[in-house]
Design a protein around this motif. Structure first.
Motif, PDB file in Angstrom:
ATOM      1  N   ARG A   1       0.899  -1.014   0.037  1.00  0.00           N
ATOM      2  CA  ARG A   1      -0.032   0.146   0.152  1.00  0.00           C
ATOM      3  C   ARG A   1       0.805   1.305  -0.124  1.00  0.00           C
ATOM      4  O   ARG A   1       1.975   1.048   0.689  1.00  0.00           O
ATOM      5  CB  ARG A   1      -0.836   0.025   1.133  1.00  0.00           C
ATOM      6  N   MET A   2       0.497   2.208  -0.643  1.00  0.00           N
ATOM      7  CA  MET A   2       1.240   3.569  -0.832  1.00  0.00           C
ATOM      8  C   MET A   2       0.222   4.678  -0.992  1.00  0.00           C
ATOM      9  O   MET A   2      -0.651   4.633  -1.616  1.00  0.00           O
ATOM     10  CB  MET A   2       2.452   3.573  -1.696  1.00  0.00           C
ATOM     11  N   ASP A   3       0.613   5.963  -0.359  1.00  0.00           N
ATOM     12  CA  ASP A   3      -0.120   7.131  -0.473  1.00  0.00           C
ATOM     13  C   ASP A   3      -0.241   7.571  -1.892  1.00  0.00           C
ATOM     14  O   ASP A   3      -1.287   8.212  -2.228  1.00  0.00           O
ATOM     15  CB  ASP A   3       0.431   8.187   0.308  1.00  0.00           C
ATOM     16  N   ALA A   4       0.529   7.344  -2.786  1.00  0.00           N
ATOM     17  CA  ALA A   4       0.750   8.013  -4.188  1.00  0.00           C
ATOM     18  C   ALA A   4      -0.217   7.396  -5.095  1.00  0.00           C
ATOM     19  O   ALA A   4      -0.619   7.849  -5.952  1.00  0.00           O
ATOM     20  CB  ALA A   4       2.080   7.719  -4.595  1.00  0.00           C
ATOM     21  N   VAL A   5      -1.172   6.470  -4.669  1.00  0.00           N
ATOM     22  CA  VAL A   5      -2.320   5.872  -5.428  1.00  0.00           C
ATOM     23  C   VAL A   5      -3.400   6.084  -4.864  1.00  0.00           C
ATOM     24  O   VAL A   5      -3.813   6.201  -3.786  1.00  0.00           O
ATOM     25  CB  VAL A   5      -1.850   4.168  -5.817  1.00  0.00           C
ATOM     26  N   GLU A   6      -4.642   6.459  -6.043  1.00  0.00           N
ATOM     27  CA  GLU A   6      -5.834   6.566  -5.490  1.00  0.00           C
ATOM     28  C   GLU A   6      -6.730   5.381  -5.619  1.00  0.00           C
ATOM     29  O   GLU A   6      -7.985   5.272  -4.942  1.00  0.00           O
ATOM     30  CB  GLU A   6      -6.435   7.664  -6.122  1.00  0.00           C
ATOM     31  N   GLU A   7      -6.429   4.183  -6.249  1.00  0.00           N
ATOM     32  CA  GLU A   7      -7.191   3.260  -6.407  1.00  0.00           C
ATOM     33  C   GLU A   7      -6.408   1.951  -6.508  1.00  0.00           C
ATOM     34  O   GLU A   7      -5.220   1.998  -6.988  1.00  0.00           O
ATOM     35  CB  GLU A   7      -8.184   3.276  -7.597  1.00  0.00           C
ATOM     36  N   PRO A   8      -6.625   0.817  -6.387  1.00  0.00           N
ATOM     37  CA  PRO A   8      -5.916  -0.416  -6.368  1.00  0.00           C
ATOM     38  C   PRO A   8      -5.343  -0.483  -7.785  1.00  0.00           C
ATOM     39  O   PRO A   8      -6.130  -0.377  -8.949  1.00  0.00           O
ATOM     40  CB  PRO A   8      -6.737  -1.380  -6.071  1.00  0.00           C
ATOM     41  N   LEU A   9      -3.989  -0.882  -8.190  1.00  0.00           N
ATOM     42  CA  LEU A   9      -3.647  -0.909  -9.354  1.00  0.00           C
ATOM     43  C   LEU A   9      -2.811  -2.430  -9.384  1.00  0.00           C
ATOM     44  O   LEU A   9      -2.481  -2.940  -8.466  1.00  0.00           O
ATOM     45  CB  LEU A   9      -2.384   0.160  -9.603  1.00  0.00           C
ATOM     46  N   ALA A  10      -2.966  -3.188 -10.460  1.00  0.00           N
ATOM     47  CA  ALA A  10      -2.495  -4.313 -10.663  1.00  0.00           C
ATOM     48  C   ALA A  10      -1.471  -4.549 -11.444  1.00  0.00           C
ATOM     49  O   ALA A  10      -1.711  -3.932 -12.909  1.00  0.00           O
ATOM     50  CB  ALA A  10      -3.660  -5.548 -10.709  1.00  0.00           C
ATOM     51  N   MET A  11      -0.715  -5.490 -11.743  1.00  0.00           N
ATOM     52  CA  MET A  11       0.075  -5.881 -12.848  1.00  0.00           C
ATOM     53  C   MET A  11       0.372  -7.519 -12.756  1.00  0.00           C
ATOM     54  O   MET A  11       0.399  -8.177 -11.668  1.00  0.00           O
ATOM     55  CB  MET A  11       1.296  -5.366 -12.694  1.00  0.00           C
ATOM     56  N   LEU A  12       0.423  -8.058 -13.862  1.00  0.00           N
ATOM     57  CA  LEU A  12       0.842  -9.576 -14.196  1.00  0.00           C
ATOM     58  C   LEU A  12       1.848  -9.615 -15.191  1.00  0.00           C
ATOM     59  O   LEU A  12       1.905  -8.976 -16.154  1.00  0.00           O
ATOM     60  CB  LEU A  12      -0.441 -10.234 -14.886  1.00  0.00           C
TER      61      LEU A  12
END
Length: 127
Positions: A41-52
């Motif tokens: 988790r980090m403050d710099a994001v506003e929504e969950p971000l995913a990568m595969l």
């Protein structure tokens, strides 16, 4: 993974790497069955971000089952996204428990094929 998140989502690579490393010090995110799920988790994001990421070769990830990792499913969520973060991780976990889907992911040959598998699995709505 950090470079991928940084490039795809305009994040600071060093910051992403730091939060992923920090989470990994709590215990390996090697999920088992050839899958790792690094998440933070980090403050710099506003929504969950995913990568595969489908790795070209197996990598030791210190998974509980000892099986080297071939698929890396990453998740970065806002710092305050408690339940949302956990729901996304659970959905990722469910995806890899489906033996047919998991084998299709392992056998995929392109980014487009990976995307199609995910898009048809319902995981896109998880995060």
């Amino acid at each position: 993974m950090a470079q991928g998140f940084a490039a795809a989502y305009s994040l600071d690579c060093d910051e992403v790497l730091d939060v992923l490393k920090e989470r990994e010090t709590l215990g390996s995110t090697g999920f088992g069955r050839g899958v790792a799920m690094p998440h933070a988790r980090m403050d710099a994001v506003e929504e969950p971000l995913a990568m595969l990421i489908h790795l070209d070769r197996d990598v030791d990830f210190d998974a509980a089952d000892g099986i080297p990792v071939r698929l890396v499913m990453g998740l970065i969520s806002p710092t305050d996204a408690g339940a949302q973060h956990l729901h996304a991780l659970a959905a990722m976990s469910r995806l890899t428990r489906d033996e047919r889907v998991l084998h299709r992911l392992f056998d995929s040959k392109s980014e487009e094929e990976l995307f199609a598998i995910i898009a048809n699995s319902g995981l896109r709505e998880a995060a």
